[in-house]
Design a protein around this motif. Sequence first.
Motif, PDB file in Angstrom:
ATOM      1  N   PHE A 255      24.649 147.354 -16.207  1.00 51.54           N
ATOM      2  CA  PHE A 255      25.445 148.269 -15.384  1.00 51.54           C
ATOM      3  C   PHE A 255      25.415 147.866 -13.914  1.00 51.54           C
ATOM      4  N   GLU A 256      24.285 147.313 -13.477  1.00 51.94           N
ATOM      5  CA  GLU A 256      24.124 146.962 -12.065  1.00 51.94           C
ATOM      6  C   GLU A 256      24.445 145.500 -11.778  1.00 51.94           C
ATOM      7  N   ASN A 257      24.913 144.768 -12.781  1.00 50.03           N
ATOM      8  CA  ASN A 257      25.162 143.338 -12.599  1.00 50.03           C
ATOM      9  C   ASN A 257      26.204 143.091 -11.513  1.00 50.03           C
ATOM     10  N   PRO A 258      25.980 142.100 -10.634  1.00 46.13           N
ATOM     11  CA  PRO A 258      26.929 141.804  -9.547  1.00 46.13           C
ATOM     12  C   PRO A 258      28.333 141.472 -10.021  1.00 46.13           C
ATOM     13  N   TYR A 259      28.475 141.063 -11.296  1.00 48.86           N
ATOM     14  CA  TYR A 259      29.811 140.744 -11.805  1.00 48.86           C
ATOM     15  C   TYR A 259      30.755 141.927 -11.669  1.00 48.86           C
ATOM     16  N   PHE A 260      30.221 143.137 -11.780  1.00 47.92           N
ATOM     17  CA  PHE A 260      31.063 144.329 -11.737  1.00 47.92           C
ATOM     18  C   PHE A 260      31.302 144.852 -10.327  1.00 47.92           C
TER      19      PHE A 260
ATOM     20  N   ASP B 102      29.266 123.881 -19.563  1.00 43.03           N
ATOM     21  CA  ASP B 102      30.276 122.951 -20.055  1.00 43.03           C
ATOM     22  C   ASP B 102      31.343 123.669 -20.883  1.00 43.03           C
ATOM     23  N   LYS B 103      30.943 124.721 -21.581  1.00 38.45           N
ATOM     24  CA  LYS B 103      31.901 125.469 -22.383  1.00 38.45           C
ATOM     25  C   LYS B 103      32.875 126.260 -21.502  1.00 38.45           C
ATOM     26  N   PHE B 104      32.376 126.686 -20.318  1.00 40.05           N
ATOM     27  CA  PHE B 104      33.186 127.498 -19.409  1.00 40.05           C
ATOM     28  C   PHE B 104      33.169 126.873 -18.013  1.00 40.05           C
ATOM     29  N   PRO B 105      33.808 125.709 -17.841  1.00 41.37           N
ATOM     30  CA  PRO B 105      33.717 124.994 -16.562  1.00 41.37           C
ATOM     31  C   PRO B 105      34.391 125.711 -15.400  1.00 41.37           C
ATOM     32  N   ASN B 106      35.367 126.554 -15.668  1.00 39.67           N
ATOM     33  CA  ASN B 106      36.138 127.199 -14.595  1.00 39.67           C
ATOM     34  C   ASN B 106      35.839 128.688 -14.457  1.00 39.67           C
ATOM     35  N   ILE B 107      34.757 129.125 -15.058  1.00 43.08           N
ATOM     36  CA  ILE B 107      34.454 130.546 -15.064  1.00 43.08           C
ATOM     37  C   ILE B 107      33.891 130.990 -13.716  1.00 43.08           C
ATOM     38  N   ASN B 108      34.139 132.255 -13.385  1.00 46.12           N
ATOM     39  CA  ASN B 108      33.551 132.853 -12.187  1.00 46.12           C
ATOM     40  C   ASN B 108      32.026 132.778 -12.277  1.00 46.12           C
ATOM     41  N   PRO B 109      31.320 132.350 -11.212  1.00 44.00           N
ATOM     42  CA  PRO B 109      29.855 132.223 -11.258  1.00 44.00           C
ATOM     43  C   PRO B 109      29.156 133.510 -11.673  1.00 44.00           C
ATOM     44  N   HIS B 110      29.649 134.650 -11.206  1.00 44.84           N
ATOM     45  CA  HIS B 110      29.043 135.926 -11.588  1.00 44.84           C
ATOM     46  C   HIS B 110      29.243 136.200 -13.078  1.00 44.84           C
ATOM     47  N   ALA B 111      30.407 135.806 -13.605  1.00 44.32           N
ATOM     48  CA  ALA B 111      30.672 135.997 -15.035  1.00 44.32           C
ATOM     49  C   ALA B 111      29.741 135.118 -15.862  1.00 44.32           C
ATOM     50  N   LEU B 112      29.526 133.884 -15.429  1.00 42.46           N
ATOM     51  CA  LEU B 112      28.621 132.990 -16.137  1.00 42.46           C
ATOM     52  C   LEU B 112      27.198 133.529 -16.106  1.00 42.46           C
TER      53      LEU B 112
ATOM     54  N   LEU C 279      33.019 143.634  -7.865  1.00 37.17           N
ATOM     55  CA  LEU C 279      34.427 143.530  -7.484  1.00 37.17           C
ATOM     56  C   LEU C 279      35.229 144.698  -8.059  1.00 37.17           C
ATOM     57  N   TYR C 280      34.975 145.022  -9.342  1.00 40.80           N
ATOM     58  CA  TYR C 280      35.707 146.103  -9.986  1.00 40.80           C
ATOM     59  C   TYR C 280      35.287 147.459  -9.442  1.00 40.80           C
ATOM     60  N   ARG C 281      34.003 147.575  -9.088  1.00 41.44           N
ATOM     61  CA  ARG C 281      33.561 148.831  -8.476  1.00 41.44           C
ATOM     62  C   ARG C 281      34.256 149.029  -7.137  1.00 41.44           C
ATOM     63  N   ASP C 282      34.380 147.943  -6.341  1.00 39.33           N
ATOM     64  CA  ASP C 282      35.063 148.026  -5.047  1.00 39.33           C
ATOM     65  C   ASP C 282      36.537 148.381  -5.239  1.00 39.33           C
ATOM     66  N   GLU C 283      37.189 147.741  -6.226  1.00 41.85           N
ATOM     67  CA  GLU C 283      38.603 148.020  -6.477  1.00 41.85           C
ATOM     68  C   GLU C 283      38.810 149.465  -6.910  1.00 41.85           C
ATOM     69  N   ASN C 284      37.905 149.971  -7.755  1.00 45.21           N
ATOM     70  CA  ASN C 284      38.018 151.360  -8.200  1.00 45.21           C
ATOM     71  C   ASN C 284      37.848 152.322  -7.033  1.00 45.21           C
ATOM     72  N   GLU C 285      36.912 151.994  -6.122  1.00 42.82           N
ATOM     73  CA  GLU C 285      36.693 152.858  -4.960  1.00 42.82           C
ATOM     74  C   GLU C 285      37.915 152.847  -4.045  1.00 42.82           C
TER      75      GLU C 285
ATOM     76  N   THR D  66      28.088 137.625 -26.540  1.00 42.58           N
ATOM     77  CA  THR D  66      29.035 136.846 -27.353  1.00 42.58           C
ATOM     78  C   THR D  66      30.439 137.438 -27.271  1.00 42.58           C
ATOM     79  N   VAL D  67      30.530 138.767 -27.250  1.00 39.84           N
ATOM     80  CA  VAL D  67      31.842 139.414 -27.117  1.00 39.84           C
ATOM     81  C   VAL D  67      32.444 139.107 -25.748  1.00 39.84           C
ATOM     82  N   PHE D  68      31.609 139.161 -24.712  1.00 43.96           N
ATOM     83  CA  PHE D  68      32.077 138.853 -23.365  1.00 43.96           C
ATOM     84  C   PHE D  68      32.626 137.430 -23.302  1.00 43.96           C
TER      85      PHE D  68
END
Length: 278
Positions: free
Chosen positions: A219-224, A188-198, A226-232, A125-127
């Motif tokens: 922790f292992e969710n594919p949504y992260f 329907d609530k998030f029609p433009n959201i990133n598929p990984h985020a949904l 991109l951020y793991r790659d950017e941090n690396e 819900t926070v996400f």
Amino acid sequence: MEKYEKLAKIGEGSYSVVFKSRNKDTGQIVAIKKFMESEDNPFIKKIAVREIHMLKCIHRDVKPENILITKQGIIKLCDFGFARMLTSPGEDYTDYVATRWYRAPELLVGDTQYGAAVDIWAVGTVFAELVSGQALWPGKSDVDQIYLIIRTLGKLISRHEHVFRNNQFFLGVTIPEPDSEDMEPLEDKFPNINPHALAFMKSCLKMDPENRCSCEDLFENPYFDLYRDENEKSRQWLDGRNRKRQQLLPQLPGNNGSSAPDPRKQVRQQRLDHLPTI
């Protein structure tokens, strides 16, 4: 407390007040919780120790106000006033916990046998609120909250329906059933959201707590990825930049390095080059 300067009050609970404060020596901005009763009170001491040393617990009040982020991007969870140690399966816990908008269905219906999945629901819900900028299900009452959830995710599981019907607090109350055209799934609530985020959101917001993902799964969710790659990449870029700076800096005299050339000696040598060698 003498080395901190209070800047503003940012929160207040049953037993304490949270202040935005500044370290007078370093200028670092921090949040400090101060108990309103005497710190010599045994009950207050118990709460303080419990908040500091709590491990393997259910937080039971995950919400935006209790999530802090440092300048270094480190996420910290605060206010363990509702936290409870995890015990054996089937243990009964109080159901009157968590702020309503972030409360899992099992808490809303009054189930007293639940586990860490209530925190996973709250994370979902926070996400969703971070994505949209507004609460996902801003219910005006517990029944209204259940209705809004059902309107998005469908019916309660049979156990939760049974608990609701047998809860004296809801005696004579029924949950309205939304019409099919009133249903508003997460897509329907998030029609433009990133598929990984949904997918991340859905993995947290399962009606059946047994089907919600674990903390390890999050922790292992594919949504992260991109951020793991950017941090690396950022880390590699910083490492390369530091190596390049080291190469450009003049070498100082030492046991293993040669001295940097003295420009005064070079000029003096050039002035004496025309003289004969004796």
